[in-house]
Design an enzyme around this catalytic site. Structure first.
Site, PDB file in Angstrom:
ATOM      1  N   GLN A  65       0.814  -1.232   0.000  1.00  0.00           N
ATOM      2  CA  GLN A  65       0.000   0.000   0.000  1.00  0.00           C
ATOM      3  C   GLN A  65       0.843   1.275   0.000  1.00  0.00           C
ATOM      4  O   GLN A  65       0.465   2.251  -0.642  1.00  0.00           O
ATOM      5  CB  GLN A  65      -1.082  -0.014   1.081  1.00  0.00           C
ATOM      6  CG  GLN A  65      -0.648  -0.324   2.487  1.00  0.00           C
ATOM      7  CD  GLN A  65      -1.546   0.356   3.509  1.00  0.00           C
ATOM      8  OE1 GLN A  65      -2.568   0.943   3.156  1.00  0.00           O
ATOM      9  NE2 GLN A  65      -1.163   0.299   4.778  1.00  0.00           N
ATOM     10  N   ILE A  66       1.988   1.271   0.656  1.00  0.00           N
ATOM     11  CA  ILE A  66       2.841   2.460   0.550  1.00  0.00           C
ATOM     12  C   ILE A  66       3.389   2.566  -0.873  1.00  0.00           C
ATOM     13  O   ILE A  66       3.412   3.647  -1.470  1.00  0.00           O
ATOM     14  CB  ILE A  66       3.993   2.431   1.584  1.00  0.00           C
ATOM     15  CG1 ILE A  66       3.416   2.532   3.002  1.00  0.00           C
ATOM     16  CG2 ILE A  66       4.991   3.570   1.335  1.00  0.00           C
ATOM     17  CD1 ILE A  66       4.446   2.415   4.105  1.00  0.00           C
TER      18      ILE A  66
ATOM     19  N   ARG B 290       5.007  -7.453  11.987  1.00  0.00           N
ATOM     20  CA  ARG B 290       4.847  -8.244  13.206  1.00  0.00           C
ATOM     21  C   ARG B 290       3.458  -8.870  13.189  1.00  0.00           C
ATOM     22  O   ARG B 290       2.464  -8.181  13.006  1.00  0.00           O
ATOM     23  CB  ARG B 290       4.980  -7.358  14.448  1.00  0.00           C
ATOM     24  CG  ARG B 290       5.079  -8.153  15.741  1.00  0.00           C
ATOM     25  CD  ARG B 290       4.935  -7.228  16.936  1.00  0.00           C
ATOM     26  NE  ARG B 290       6.157  -6.470  17.174  1.00  0.00           N
ATOM     27  CZ  ARG B 290       7.063  -6.797  18.116  1.00  0.00           C
ATOM     28  NH1 ARG B 290       6.875  -7.840  18.886  1.00  0.00           N
ATOM     29  NH2 ARG B 290       8.123  -6.050  18.284  1.00  0.00           N
TER      30      ARG B 290
ATOM     31  N   ARG C 185       9.917 -10.060  19.622  1.00  0.00           N
ATOM     32  CA  ARG C 185      10.767  -9.100  18.933  1.00  0.00           C
ATOM     33  C   ARG C 185      11.931  -9.781  18.211  1.00  0.00           C
ATOM     34  O   ARG C 185      12.286  -9.424  17.094  1.00  0.00           O
ATOM     35  CB  ARG C 185      11.297  -8.049  19.912  1.00  0.00           C
ATOM     36  CG  ARG C 185      12.017  -6.938  19.173  1.00  0.00           C
ATOM     37  CD  ARG C 185      12.521  -5.869  20.080  1.00  0.00           C
ATOM     38  NE  ARG C 185      13.534  -6.386  20.980  1.00  0.00           N
ATOM     39  CZ  ARG C 185      14.214  -5.636  21.836  1.00  0.00           C
ATOM     40  NH1 ARG C 185      13.943  -4.358  21.932  1.00  0.00           N
ATOM     41  NH2 ARG C 185      15.130  -6.160  22.622  1.00  0.00           N
TER      42      ARG C 185
ATOM     43  N   GLN D   2      19.422  -7.742   0.818  1.00  0.00           N
ATOM     44  CA  GLN D   2      19.224  -6.497   0.061  1.00  0.00           C
ATOM     45  C   GLN D   2      20.427  -5.573   0.246  1.00  0.00           C
ATOM     46  O   GLN D   2      20.869  -4.910  -0.705  1.00  0.00           O
ATOM     47  CB  GLN D   2      17.912  -5.819   0.465  1.00  0.00           C
ATOM     48  CG  GLN D   2      16.694  -6.606  -0.052  1.00  0.00           C
ATOM     49  CD  GLN D   2      15.364  -5.941   0.229  1.00  0.00           C
ATOM     50  OE1 GLN D   2      15.292  -4.850   0.801  1.00  0.00           O
ATOM     51  NE2 GLN D   2      14.275  -6.608  -0.164  1.00  0.00           N
TER      52      GLN D   2
ATOM     53  N   GLY E  39      10.564   0.284   5.821  1.00  0.00           N
ATOM     54  CA  GLY E  39       9.997  -0.940   6.410  1.00  0.00           C
ATOM     55  C   GLY E  39      10.465  -1.129   7.850  1.00  0.00           C
ATOM     56  O   GLY E  39      11.651  -0.991   8.148  1.00  0.00           O
TER      57      GLY E  39
ATOM     58  N   ASP F 105       6.974  11.002  11.323  1.00  0.00           N
ATOM     59  CA  ASP F 105       6.809  11.470  12.704  1.00  0.00           C
ATOM     60  C   ASP F 105       7.024  12.985  12.773  1.00  0.00           C
ATOM     61  O   ASP F 105       6.292  13.695  13.469  1.00  0.00           O
ATOM     62  CB  ASP F 105       7.815  10.743  13.601  1.00  0.00           C
ATOM     63  CG  ASP F 105       7.740   9.232  13.402  1.00  0.00           C
ATOM     64  OD1 ASP F 105       6.674   8.667  13.632  1.00  0.00           O
ATOM     65  OD2 ASP F 105       8.750   8.648  12.968  1.00  0.00           O
TER      66      ASP F 105
ATOM     67  N   ARG G 225       4.022  14.687  11.327  1.00  0.00           N
ATOM     68  CA  ARG G 225       2.903  14.573  12.273  1.00  0.00           C
ATOM     69  C   ARG G 225       3.063  15.591  13.400  1.00  0.00           C
ATOM     70  O   ARG G 225       2.101  16.245  13.817  1.00  0.00           O
ATOM     71  CB  ARG G 225       2.877  13.164  12.876  1.00  0.00           C
ATOM     72  CG  ARG G 225       2.358  12.093  11.923  1.00  0.00           C
ATOM     73  CD  ARG G 225       2.654  10.699  12.461  1.00  0.00           C
ATOM     74  NE  ARG G 225       1.983   9.662  11.679  1.00  0.00           N
ATOM     75  CZ  ARG G 225       2.282   8.375  11.735  1.00  0.00           C
ATOM     76  NH1 ARG G 225       3.252   7.952  12.544  1.00  0.00           N
ATOM     77  NH2 ARG G 225       1.615   7.500  11.007  1.00  0.00           N
TER      78      ARG G 225
ATOM     79  N   HIS H 108      12.210   5.157  15.380  1.00  0.00           N
ATOM     80  CA  HIS H 108      10.860   5.247  14.819  1.00  0.00           C
ATOM     81  C   HIS H 108      10.012   4.170  15.489  1.00  0.00           C
ATOM     82  O   HIS H 108       9.826   3.078  14.976  1.00  0.00           O
ATOM     83  CB  HIS H 108      10.853   5.058  13.303  1.00  0.00           C
ATOM     84  CG  HIS H 108       9.466   4.868  12.772  1.00  0.00           C
ATOM     85  ND1 HIS H 108       8.533   5.890  12.745  1.00  0.00           N
ATOM     86  CD2 HIS H 108       8.819   3.773  12.303  1.00  0.00           C
ATOM     87  CE1 HIS H 108       7.395   5.424  12.277  1.00  0.00           C
ATOM     88  NE2 HIS H 108       7.533   4.143  12.008  1.00  0.00           N
TER      89      HIS H 108
HETATM   90  P1  NAX Z   1       2.190  -3.791   2.761  1.00  0.00           P
HETATM   91  O1  NAX Z   1       2.095  -5.075   3.506  1.00  0.00           O
HETATM   92  O2  NAX Z   1       0.993  -3.209   2.116  1.00  0.00           O
HETATM   93  O3  NAX Z   1       3.298  -3.939   1.617  1.00  0.00           O
HETATM   94  C1  NAX Z   1       4.538  -4.518   1.849  1.00  0.00           C
HETATM   95  C2  NAX Z   1       4.991  -5.127   0.547  1.00  0.00           C
HETATM   96  O4  NAX Z   1       6.320  -5.588   0.718  1.00  0.00           O
HETATM   97  C3  NAX Z   1       4.155  -6.327   0.121  1.00  0.00           C
HETATM   98  O5  NAX Z   1       3.678  -6.123  -1.199  1.00  0.00           O
HETATM   99  C4  NAX Z   1       5.132  -7.491   0.197  1.00  0.00           C
HETATM  100  O6  NAX Z   1       4.908  -8.472  -0.799  1.00  0.00           O
HETATM  101  C5  NAX Z   1       6.461  -6.772  -0.014  1.00  0.00           C
HETATM  102  N1  NAX Z   1       7.620  -7.527   0.452  1.00  0.00           N
HETATM  103  C6  NAX Z   1       7.735  -8.354   1.518  1.00  0.00           C
HETATM  104  N2  NAX Z   1       8.945  -8.892   1.574  1.00  0.00           N
HETATM  105  C7  NAX Z   1       9.640  -8.404   0.527  1.00  0.00           C
HETATM  106  C8  NAX Z   1      10.952  -8.598   0.037  1.00  0.00           C
HETATM  107  N3  NAX Z   1      11.801  -9.438   0.657  1.00  0.00           N
HETATM  108  N4  NAX Z   1      11.336  -7.932  -1.067  1.00  0.00           N
HETATM  109  C9  NAX Z   1      10.497  -7.117  -1.699  1.00  0.00           C
HETATM  110  N5  NAX Z   1       9.216  -6.888  -1.296  1.00  0.00           N
HETATM  111  C10 NAX Z   1       8.807  -7.526  -0.194  1.00  0.00           C
HETATM  112  O7  NAX Z   1       2.857  -2.759   3.794  1.00  0.00           O
HETATM  113  P2  NAX Z   1       2.889  -1.169   3.713  1.00  0.00           P
HETATM  114  O8  NAX Z   1       1.697  -0.613   4.371  1.00  0.00           O
HETATM  115  O9  NAX Z   1       3.193  -0.755   2.325  1.00  0.00           O
HETATM  116  O10 NAX Z   1       4.107  -0.849   4.707  1.00  0.00           O
HETATM  117  C11 NAX Z   1       5.431  -1.218   4.369  1.00  0.00           C
HETATM  118  C12 NAX Z   1       6.346  -1.043   5.577  1.00  0.00           C
HETATM  119  O11 NAX Z   1       6.404   0.317   5.975  1.00  0.00           O
HETATM  120  C13 NAX Z   1       5.925  -1.813   6.813  1.00  0.00           C
HETATM  121  O12 NAX Z   1       7.068  -2.441   7.370  1.00  0.00           O
HETATM  122  C14 NAX Z   1       5.434  -0.723   7.744  1.00  0.00           C
HETATM  123  O13 NAX Z   1       5.543  -1.093   9.104  1.00  0.00           O
HETATM  124  C15 NAX Z   1       6.354   0.384   7.382  1.00  0.00           C
HETATM  125  N6  NAX Z   1       5.963   1.743   7.780  1.00  0.00           N
HETATM  126  C16 NAX Z   1       6.940   2.592   8.190  1.00  0.00           C
HETATM  127  C17 NAX Z   1       6.684   3.906   8.526  1.00  0.00           C
HETATM  128  C18 NAX Z   1       7.781   4.831   8.947  1.00  0.00           C
HETATM  129  O14 NAX Z   1       7.460   5.959   9.298  1.00  0.00           O
HETATM  130  N7  NAX Z   1       9.072   4.458   8.940  1.00  0.00           N
HETATM  131  C19 NAX Z   1       5.311   4.433   8.488  1.00  0.00           C
HETATM  132  C20 NAX Z   1       4.389   3.633   7.647  1.00  0.00           C
HETATM  133  C21 NAX Z   1       4.567   2.151   7.710  1.00  0.00           C
HETATM  134  O15 NAX Z   1       3.932   1.674   8.858  1.00  0.00           O
END
Ligand code: NAX
Length: 328
Positions: free
Chosen positions: A15-16, A92, A98, A112, A130, A159, A162, A187
């Site tokens: 989704q991001i 998680r 953890r 990566q 991530g 953050d 926000r 974070h």
């Molecule tokens: P989604 O679950 O919608 O998308 C994650 C995508 O990553 C999926 O399409 C999955 O297939 C893919 N993926 C998984 N393993 C992979 C790999 N080894 N290589 C390539 N792609 C892979 O999550 P989304 O809402 O997009 O969030 C992504 C990450 O951002 C999460 O870890 C989330 O916790 C983190 N966030 C970080 C934030 C920050 O401020 N630093 C805020 C927003 C978000 O919560």
């Protein structure tokens, strides 16, 4: 015409990713005169979804978009990457400790990091989104010994944004009148949004508000728990605002901070402010000529000291945990 900049996005079908790719392709990541080539990395089962997003990108006919490659091979994805946005991570899940979370993410960020080391462009800049973002960045960095350590950063700009918005609401000033706000630390829920050096319309923010209980009981928890509040309200985690923050982070890193202001980035500590060297922790930073610099010599009062220390302690524990797992 300029040579396209290669931007690699992992988790591109998430989704991001969906909120981010169109912003990048439209020129908002690097500037309105910089063509981009996108490289999308996904896990094999999500490749079809990534193809779908690429079809929509085609359908936007963005003048700056020079091409899109989609792959499940990190070595291909990071080949020639100038900017690497590491968004895909292992979330998680229920009952996960953890240690399990760090280990699962080590399985993603270590290879990566290695692929970035071996294939990315010499000027590669890495932003880890991530979660756990700071420690995932540390893992990737450790796997990339040939890349300058300072090129690995993690995102606390969401953050930061926000906090800007909450402070604007409280004071009635527009966000454009607020400067020098800082997110310190991890974070995570322990992050510390600091307004003691912030200015609202030229006046010190903490003095103008003059209410430490608002800081401790409302502002800090509201910013730190905003992600959970979004999930509660939306039924899904922050996506467009996270993508926006990623765009802001890279744009600022490349194009600079405005005179008299700074931003927040999680970057490898040089030991300043009592943050152990090497931890990827959020600091106030200025950016110029494509580099960032931790703002030096700010006074840290007792209120801030305990909060910075608590968040940094959590980062140290995460580093110990990934060390014990052999991930760094
Ligand atoms: P989604 O679950 O919608 O998308 C994650 C995508 O990553 C999926 O399409 C999955 O297939 C893919 N993926 C998984 N393993 C992979 C790999 N080894 N290589 C390539 N792609 C892979 O999550 P989304 O809402 O997009 O969030 C992504 C990450 O951002 C999460 O870890 C989330 O916790 C983190 N966030 C970080 C934030 C920050 O401020 N630093 C805020 C927003 C978000 O919560």
């Amino acid at each position: 015409p300029r040579t396209p900049v290669t931007v690699t996005v992992t988790g591109a079908a998430g989704q991001i990713g969906y909120a981010l790719l169109f912003r990048i392709a439209s020129g908002q990541l690097l500037g309105p005169d910089v063509p981009v080539r996108l490289r999308l990395l996904e896990i094999t089962p999500a490749l079809a979804a990534a193809e779908g997003t690429a079809m929509e990108l085609d359908d936007c006919a963005f003048p700056l978009l020079a091409g899109i490659d989609i792959t499940d091979d990190a070595n291909v994805a990071f080949d020639g990457a100038n900017v690497a946005l590491l968004v895909g991570a292992r979330p998680r899940t229920k009952g996960m400790e953890r240690g399990d979370l760090l280990e699962a993410n080590g399985g993603i960020f270590k290879p990566q990091g290695r692929a970035i080391n071996d294939h990315a462009a010499d000027d590669v800049r890495v932003l880890v989104v991530g979660n756990p973002a700071n420690t995932n960045a540390l893992i990737a960095q450790a796997a990339a010994p040939d890349v300058p350590a300072e090129r690995f950063t993690a995102m606390t700009r969401l953050d930061h944004n926000r906090a800007l918005s909450q402070l604007a609401k409280k004071t009635g000033a527009p966000v454009s009148e607020i400067r020098r706000l800082t997110i310190w630390g991890n974070h995570s829920a322990t992050q510390y949004p600091d307004i003691f050096h912030a200015e609202v319309a030229g006046k010190n923010a903490a003095e103008a508000i003059g209410d430490e209980s608002w800081l401790a009981d409302e502002f800090i928890p509201t910013v730190a728990k905003r992600g959970a509040a979004i999930i509660e309200a939306r039924g899904a985690s922050s996506a467009a605002s996270a993508a926006n923050a990623a765009v802001d982070h890279v744009y600022t890193w490349v194009n600079g901070t405005p005179e008299g202001d700074w931003t927040s980035m999680a970057v490898p500590s040089d030991g300043s402010y009592g943050v152990p060297e090497g931890l990827i922790s959020s600091f106030p930073v200025t950016c110029a000529d494509g580099s960032y610099r931790i703002v030096p010599d700010l006074a840290v009062n007792d209120f801030s000291r305990v909060r910075i220390d608590a968040s940094v302690r959590e980062l140290s524990e995460e580093r110990e945990a990934v060390r014990a797992l052999g991930l760094i």
